[in-house]
Write a protein that holds these residues in place. Sequence first.
Motif, PDB file in Angstrom:
ATOM      1  N   ILE A  85       0.851  -1.177   0.000  1.00  0.00           N
ATOM      2  CA  ILE A  85       0.000   0.000   0.000  1.00  0.00           C
ATOM      3  C   ILE A  85       0.890   1.232   0.000  1.00  0.00           C
ATOM      4  CG2 ILE A  85      -1.904   1.197   1.142  1.00  0.00           C
ATOM      5  CD1 ILE A  85      -2.529  -1.690   0.289  1.00  0.00           C
ATOM      6  N   VAL A  86       0.746   2.087  -1.006  1.00  0.00           N
ATOM      7  CA  VAL A  86       1.464   3.362  -1.065  1.00  0.00           C
ATOM      8  C   VAL A  86       0.423   4.452  -0.850  1.00  0.00           C
ATOM      9  CG1 VAL A  86       2.941   4.863  -2.426  1.00  0.00           C
ATOM     10  CG2 VAL A  86       3.173   2.384  -2.636  1.00  0.00           C
ATOM     11  N   PHE A  87       0.512   5.137   0.285  1.00  0.00           N
ATOM     12  CA  PHE A  87      -0.558   6.034   0.723  1.00  0.00           C
ATOM     13  C   PHE A  87      -0.096   7.494   0.690  1.00  0.00           C
ATOM     14  CE2 PHE A  87      -3.755   7.921   3.405  1.00  0.00           C
ATOM     15  CZ  PHE A  87      -4.882   7.135   3.210  1.00  0.00           C
ATOM     16  N   ASP A  88      -0.956   8.344   0.140  1.00  0.00           N
ATOM     17  CA  ASP A  88      -0.691   9.775   0.016  1.00  0.00           C
ATOM     18  C   ASP A  88      -1.066  10.476   1.323  1.00  0.00           C
ATOM     19  OD1 ASP A  88      -0.648  12.471  -0.557  1.00  0.00           O
ATOM     20  OD2 ASP A  88      -1.690  12.296  -2.480  1.00  0.00           O
ATOM     21  N   ALA A  89      -0.062  11.079   1.994  1.00  0.00           N
ATOM     22  CA  ALA A  89      -0.308  11.879   3.202  1.00  0.00           C
ATOM     23  C   ALA A  89       0.183  13.303   2.983  1.00  0.00           C
ATOM     24  CB  ALA A  89       0.375  11.256   4.413  1.00  0.00           C
ATOM     25  N   SER A  90       0.025  13.803   1.766  1.00  0.00           N
ATOM     26  CA  SER A  90       0.443  15.167   1.466  1.00  0.00           C
ATOM     27  C   SER A  90      -0.559  16.162   2.038  1.00  0.00           C
ATOM     28  CB  SER A  90       0.572  15.354  -0.048  1.00  0.00           C
ATOM     29  OG  SER A  90      -0.684  15.147  -0.677  1.00  0.00           O
ATOM     30  N   ASN A  91      -0.145  17.428   2.142  1.00  0.00           N
ATOM     31  CA  ASN A  91      -0.929  18.471   2.790  1.00  0.00           C
ATOM     32  C   ASN A  91      -2.291  18.692   2.133  1.00  0.00           C
ATOM     33  OD1 ASN A  91      -1.553  21.686   2.922  1.00  0.00           O
ATOM     34  ND2 ASN A  91      -0.656  20.925   4.855  1.00  0.00           N
ATOM     35  N   SER A  92      -2.380  18.475   0.832  1.00  0.00           N
ATOM     36  CA  SER A  92      -3.641  18.726   0.132  1.00  0.00           C
ATOM     37  C   SER A  92      -4.738  17.741   0.515  1.00  0.00           C
ATOM     38  CB  SER A  92      -3.420  18.664  -1.383  1.00  0.00           C
ATOM     39  OG  SER A  92      -3.003  17.370  -1.768  1.00  0.00           O
ATOM     40  N   MET A  93      -4.394  16.660   1.203  1.00  0.00           N
ATOM     41  CA  MET A  93      -5.402  15.693   1.636  1.00  0.00           C
ATOM     42  C   MET A  93      -6.346  16.284   2.685  1.00  0.00           C
ATOM     43  SD  MET A  93      -5.114  12.676   0.077  1.00  0.00           S
ATOM     44  CE  MET A  93      -5.421  11.225   1.085  1.00  0.00           C
ATOM     45  N   TYR A  94      -6.018  17.463   3.230  1.00  0.00           N
ATOM     46  CA  TYR A  94      -6.911  18.124   4.187  1.00  0.00           C
ATOM     47  C   TYR A  94      -8.028  18.906   3.493  1.00  0.00           C
ATOM     48  CZ  TYR A  94      -4.353  17.217   8.534  1.00  0.00           C
ATOM     49  OH  TYR A  94      -3.779  16.623   9.635  1.00  0.00           O
ATOM     50  N   GLU A  95      -7.962  19.048   2.183  1.00  0.00           N
ATOM     51  CA  GLU A  95      -8.974  19.839   1.482  1.00  0.00           C
ATOM     52  C   GLU A  95     -10.334  19.153   1.551  1.00  0.00           C
ATOM     53  OE1 GLU A  95      -7.887  21.076  -2.417  1.00  0.00           O
ATOM     54  OE2 GLU A  95      -5.890  21.776  -1.819  1.00  0.00           O
ATOM     55  N   TYR A 151       3.956   8.578   1.774  1.00  0.00           N
ATOM     56  CA  TYR A 151       4.742   9.746   1.354  1.00  0.00           C
ATOM     57  C   TYR A 151       4.008  11.029   1.750  1.00  0.00           C
ATOM     58  CZ  TYR A 151       1.652   9.921  -2.783  1.00  0.00           C
ATOM     59  OH  TYR A 151       0.576   9.981  -3.616  1.00  0.00           O
ATOM     60  N   GLY A 152       4.806  12.093   1.944  1.00  0.00           N
ATOM     61  CA  GLY A 152       4.254  13.396   2.301  1.00  0.00           C
ATOM     62  C   GLY A 152       3.853  13.533   3.758  1.00  0.00           C
ATOM     63  N   HIS A 153       4.370  12.680   4.634  1.00  0.00           N
ATOM     64  CA  HIS A 153       3.917  12.673   6.026  1.00  0.00           C
ATOM     65  C   HIS A 153       4.997  13.083   7.031  1.00  0.00           C
ATOM     66  CE1 HIS A 153       6.096   8.982   5.523  1.00  0.00           C
ATOM     67  NE2 HIS A 153       5.933   8.604   6.794  1.00  0.00           N
ATOM     68  N   CYS A 206      10.968  16.532  -1.778  1.00  0.00           N
ATOM     69  CA  CYS A 206      10.531  15.482  -2.700  1.00  0.00           C
ATOM     70  C   CYS A 206      11.121  14.121  -2.357  1.00  0.00           C
ATOM     71  CB  CYS A 206      10.886  15.873  -4.132  1.00  0.00           C
ATOM     72  SG  CYS A 206       9.856  17.233  -4.762  1.00  0.00           S
ATOM     73  N   SER A 207      11.908  14.037  -1.288  1.00  0.00           N
ATOM     74  CA  SER A 207      12.415  12.738  -0.831  1.00  0.00           C
ATOM     75  C   SER A 207      11.553  12.176   0.303  1.00  0.00           C
ATOM     76  CB  SER A 207      13.863  12.868  -0.365  1.00  0.00           C
ATOM     77  OG  SER A 207      13.951  13.702   0.783  1.00  0.00           O
ATOM     78  N   ASP A 208      10.432  12.824   0.576  1.00  0.00           N
ATOM     79  CA  ASP A 208       9.564  12.445   1.689  1.00  0.00           C
ATOM     80  C   ASP A 208       8.720  11.228   1.325  1.00  0.00           C
ATOM     81  OD1 ASP A 208       8.041  12.288   3.930  1.00  0.00           O
ATOM     82  OD2 ASP A 208       7.075  14.258   3.718  1.00  0.00           O
ATOM     83  N   THR A 209       9.335  10.052   1.360  1.00  0.00           N
ATOM     84  CA  THR A 209       8.648   8.785   1.131  1.00  0.00           C
ATOM     85  C   THR A 209       9.358   7.710   1.937  1.00  0.00           C
ATOM     86  OG1 THR A 209       8.010   7.123  -0.521  1.00  0.00           O
ATOM     87  CG2 THR A 209       9.973   8.439  -1.007  1.00  0.00           C
ATOM     88  N   LYS A 210       8.596   6.833   2.627  1.00  0.00           N
ATOM     89  CA  LYS A 210       9.212   5.895   3.553  1.00  0.00           C
ATOM     90  C   LYS A 210       8.369   4.624   3.683  1.00  0.00           C
ATOM     91  CE  LYS A 210      10.678   5.466   8.392  1.00  0.00           C
ATOM     92  NZ  LYS A 210      10.656   6.125   9.723  1.00  0.00           N
TER      93      LYS A 210
END
Length: 453
Positions: free
Chosen positions: A30-40, A75-77, A86-90
């Motif tokens: 599972i590759v999950f998006d936790a970038s800031n725009s997910m709060y919209e 990523y993005g967390h 842009c290296s924010d993925t783990k």
Amino acid sequence: MKKTALLLLLASFAIASFAQKQRPVTRILIVFDASNSMYEKYQGTTRIETAKKMFAQFSDSLALIKNAEFALRIYGHQKPVPPQDCSDTKLEIPFQKNNLPNIKERIKNLSPRGTTPIARSLIESAEDFPNSPGVNMIILITDGIEECGGNVCDAAKILREKGIQFRPFVIGIALNASEAKTFDCVGPYYDISTPGIFTEIVDVIITQTLYVTTAQVNLLDLGGKPTETNVNMSFYDRNSNELLYNYVHTMNGLGNPDTVKIDPSRHYKLVVHTIPEVEKDSIILYPGRHNIIAVDAPQGKLQFKMGAFRGTQYQANCIVRKAGSGKTLNVQEVNSTEKYLVGSYDIEVLTLPRYKLNDVQISQASTKTIEIPRPGNLQLNSKEPGYGSIFVEEKGKLTWIYDLNDANPGEFLQLLPGNYKILFRPKKKKETIYTIERQFKIDSDGSITINLY
């Protein structure tokens, strides 16, 4: 700015082959998006809450898969924006059996912070899988597009170059037609509101795990029967146009089109290398099944014949074009036979003069024979080089066919039967009155000498 869309991409790639009756381990990352725009905001809530709820439902379906291991990359967390990292993925949770509850809990407590390095996350995810045999898949959950200059299509290409077959399903929220079309290079698009979509995805995963996908290509004659064969054919990725497979179409021992194993994770374009070629676009294979790809390819044969003279075989090439078209389809040698699709063709034989036939009909399972008249021999002699041309003479009209070589005092030519005229003036003669004119006739296998003095 990110598009207001929640996307789920399911990408599958086979790491090792497996027997149909043996169930390999299935690994799903599972590759999950936790970038800031997910709060919209989205439909009365936020994108992150929608994604969490969606995954909770999806994980219940994923739990039905037998012999499965799961892992979680986020990523993005880790770092907020600005600035952009842009290296924010783990990889947060490595592969393990029975760990879906841990993954669900980690996602439930997730707080979005940073940017969206989708392509980098996909590329790095290739290193998250063990090297042991299995069927490995990626599920990417994101609310938008790449923000770090990467490209999902390029990521897929890099994975394929590493021997990993990348295959996404795109599931999105609130994408209009043009936005959805941007994912054509990635995979088929599904709306999140489609009933039963998660069950369908899990069914695909299970099917690809248990069964081998096969295909046969039926090259159909005019009667709709798969009788055509022994033709080269190529499979391309429909989106990237990458060449994937080359085969010579074959009938098996039972007289049926032979079966091949083929990756079901792509959309294909098939090119059948008949003359002219036939293309079949947008081929979608059903995973775990035997697929039949039907292509209309009725063929007949075209034969060119020119007899020999005193044991010597005349040589000439024949240009074949589709009737009414100036595009050359094939250059075929005299005294040879080749297959063409049923239809009408224009023929031009590179004799002197050209031998032309229009609207030659090629019929199903039959041979059209073109008899080319045998030429005769012409020997030209002159005392010195000069300027001149040969013309066909017919009904009082001259039609140019050949310019003489102004560097040589004589030439040997082979001409088709007919009436000809030659005009010639020696180089040293500077007055038009010194033009020499000769008429002559050529017969098949005959010989004639013309003295130009």
